[in-house]
Motif scaffolding. Structure first.
Motif, PDB file in Angstrom:
ATOM      1  N   LEU A   1       0.719  -1.185   0.538  1.00 14.45           N
ATOM      2  CA  LEU A   1       0.263   0.004  -0.080  1.00 14.45           C
ATOM      3  C   LEU A   1       1.035   1.814  -0.192  1.00 14.45           C
ATOM      4  O   LEU A   1       0.818   1.893  -0.837  1.00 14.45           O
ATOM      5  CB  LEU A   1      -0.940  -0.266   1.099  1.00 14.45           C
ATOM      6  CG  LEU A   1      -2.095  -0.855   0.854  1.00 14.45           C
ATOM      7  CD1 LEU A   1      -3.014  -1.050   2.386  1.00 14.45           C
ATOM      8  CD2 LEU A   1      -3.095  -0.189  -0.062  1.00 14.45           C
ATOM      9  N   ILE A   2       1.908   1.334   1.025  1.00 17.85           N
ATOM     10  CA  ILE A   2       2.567   2.575   0.929  1.00 17.85           C
ATOM     11  C   ILE A   2       3.486   2.409  -1.029  1.00 17.85           C
ATOM     12  O   ILE A   2       3.649   3.714  -1.099  1.00 17.85           O
ATOM     13  CB  ILE A   2       3.827   2.416   1.942  1.00 17.85           C
ATOM     14  CG1 ILE A   2       3.494   2.107   3.694  1.00 17.85           C
ATOM     15  CG2 ILE A   2       4.726   3.420   1.873  1.00 17.85           C
ATOM     16  CD1 ILE A   2       4.088   1.639   4.332  1.00 17.85           C
ATOM     17  N   GLU A   3       4.309   1.268  -1.130  1.00 23.50           N
ATOM     18  CA  GLU A   3       4.785   1.372  -2.300  1.00 23.50           C
ATOM     19  C   GLU A   3       3.846   1.874  -3.451  1.00 23.50           C
ATOM     20  O   GLU A   3       3.826   2.482  -4.057  1.00 23.50           O
ATOM     21  CB  GLU A   3       5.466  -0.305  -3.101  1.00 23.50           C
ATOM     22  CG  GLU A   3       7.013  -0.312  -2.408  1.00 23.50           C
ATOM     23  CD  GLU A   3       6.735  -1.637  -2.260  1.00 23.50           C
ATOM     24  OE1 GLU A   3       7.987  -1.942  -1.813  1.00 23.50           O
ATOM     25  OE2 GLU A   3       5.796  -2.663  -2.915  1.00 23.50           O
TER      26      GLU A   3
ATOM     27  N   VAL B   1       6.793   4.453  -5.718  1.00 28.14           N
ATOM     28  CA  VAL B   1       8.235   3.460  -5.549  1.00 28.14           C
ATOM     29  C   VAL B   1       8.174   2.302  -4.643  1.00 28.14           C
ATOM     30  O   VAL B   1       7.646   2.234  -4.027  1.00 28.14           O
ATOM     31  CB  VAL B   1       9.198   4.870  -5.116  1.00 28.14           C
ATOM     32  CG1 VAL B   1       9.110   6.242  -5.422  1.00 28.14           C
ATOM     33  CG2 VAL B   1       8.789   4.346  -3.655  1.00 28.14           C
ATOM     34  N   GLN B   2       9.094   1.283  -5.601  1.00 30.53           N
ATOM     35  CA  GLN B   2       9.743   0.539  -4.104  1.00 30.53           C
ATOM     36  C   GLN B   2      10.355   0.844  -3.357  1.00 30.53           C
ATOM     37  O   GLN B   2      11.586   1.091  -3.835  1.00 30.53           O
ATOM     38  CB  GLN B   2      10.112  -0.562  -5.696  1.00 30.53           C
ATOM     39  CG  GLN B   2      10.692  -2.394  -5.326  1.00 30.53           C
ATOM     40  CD  GLN B   2      11.653  -3.161  -6.016  1.00 30.53           C
ATOM     41  OE1 GLN B   2      11.113  -2.405  -7.032  1.00 30.53           O
ATOM     42  NE2 GLN B   2      11.895  -4.399  -5.505  1.00 30.53           N
ATOM     43  N   LEU B   3      10.047  -0.216  -2.292  1.00 34.72           N
ATOM     44  CA  LEU B   3      10.864   0.561  -1.377  1.00 34.72           C
ATOM     45  C   LEU B   3      11.874  -0.053  -0.959  1.00 34.72           C
ATOM     46  O   LEU B   3      12.740  -0.264  -0.115  1.00 34.72           O
ATOM     47  CB  LEU B   3       9.510   0.401  -0.124  1.00 34.72           C
ATOM     48  CG  LEU B   3       8.977   1.763  -0.146  1.00 34.72           C
ATOM     49  CD1 LEU B   3       7.581   1.170   0.863  1.00 34.72           C
ATOM     50  CD2 LEU B   3       9.171   2.789   0.011  1.00 34.72           C
ATOM     51  N   PHE B   4      12.054  -2.022  -1.263  1.00 37.01           N
ATOM     52  CA  PHE B   4      13.008  -2.389  -0.649  1.00 37.01           C
ATOM     53  C   PHE B   4      12.908  -4.075  -1.216  1.00 37.01           C
ATOM     54  O   PHE B   4      12.060  -3.965  -2.709  1.00 37.01           O
ATOM     55  CB  PHE B   4      12.379  -3.766   0.312  1.00 37.01           C
ATOM     56  CG  PHE B   4      11.548  -2.997   1.589  1.00 37.01           C
ATOM     57  CD1 PHE B   4      13.004  -2.305   2.104  1.00 37.01           C
ATOM     58  CD2 PHE B   4      10.626  -2.886   1.990  1.00 37.01           C
ATOM     59  CE1 PHE B   4      12.278  -1.622   3.946  1.00 37.01           C
ATOM     60  CE2 PHE B   4      10.786  -2.140   3.461  1.00 37.01           C
ATOM     61  CZ  PHE B   4      11.406  -1.757   4.436  1.00 37.01           C
ATOM     62  N   THR B   5      14.277  -4.263  -2.158  1.00 32.00           N
ATOM     63  CA  THR B   5      14.405  -4.841  -3.562  1.00 32.00           C
ATOM     64  C   THR B   5      14.566  -6.191  -2.395  1.00 32.00           C
ATOM     65  O   THR B   5      15.792  -6.737  -1.502  1.00 32.00           O
ATOM     66  CB  THR B   5      15.514  -4.626  -3.633  1.00 32.00           C
ATOM     67  OG1 THR B   5      15.719  -3.299  -3.997  1.00 32.00           O
ATOM     68  CG2 THR B   5      16.180  -5.428  -5.060  1.00 32.00           C
TER      69      THR B   5
END
Length: 60
Positions: A42-44, A49-53
Motif C-alpha cells: 500500500l505504501i509503495e 516507488v519500490q521501497l525494498f529490493t
C-alpha cells in the motif's frame, strides 16, 4: 484511492527497514507477515516507488 499514509503503515515500514525481514517485523509488531506485506504494498502504491529490493529471501 488512498488519501495518505497511516501511522501503522509507517511503523510497519520502520520495522521492516530496521530488521530487513518481513517475518521479524511482523513478530515485533504482533501482526502477520501477510499483513506486513500488504502494508508495504500500500505504501509503495501510494508513493509509486519500490521501497525494498528482494533477492531470494534477502531484503535490501
Amino acid at each position: 484511492m488512498m488519501r495518505g499514509l497511516s501511522i501503522k503503515q509507517l511503523y510497519v515500514f520502520k520495522a521492516v527497514a530496521e530488521t530487513l525481514n518481513f517475518h521479524k517485523a511482523a513478530e515485533s509488531l504482533y501482526i502477520t507477515q501477510p499483513a506486513v506485506t500488504k502494508h508495504i504494498k500500500l505504501i509503495e502504491s501510494f508513493l509509486e516507488v519500490q521501497l525494498f529490493t528482494k533477492v531470494g529471501k534477502k531484503i535490501f
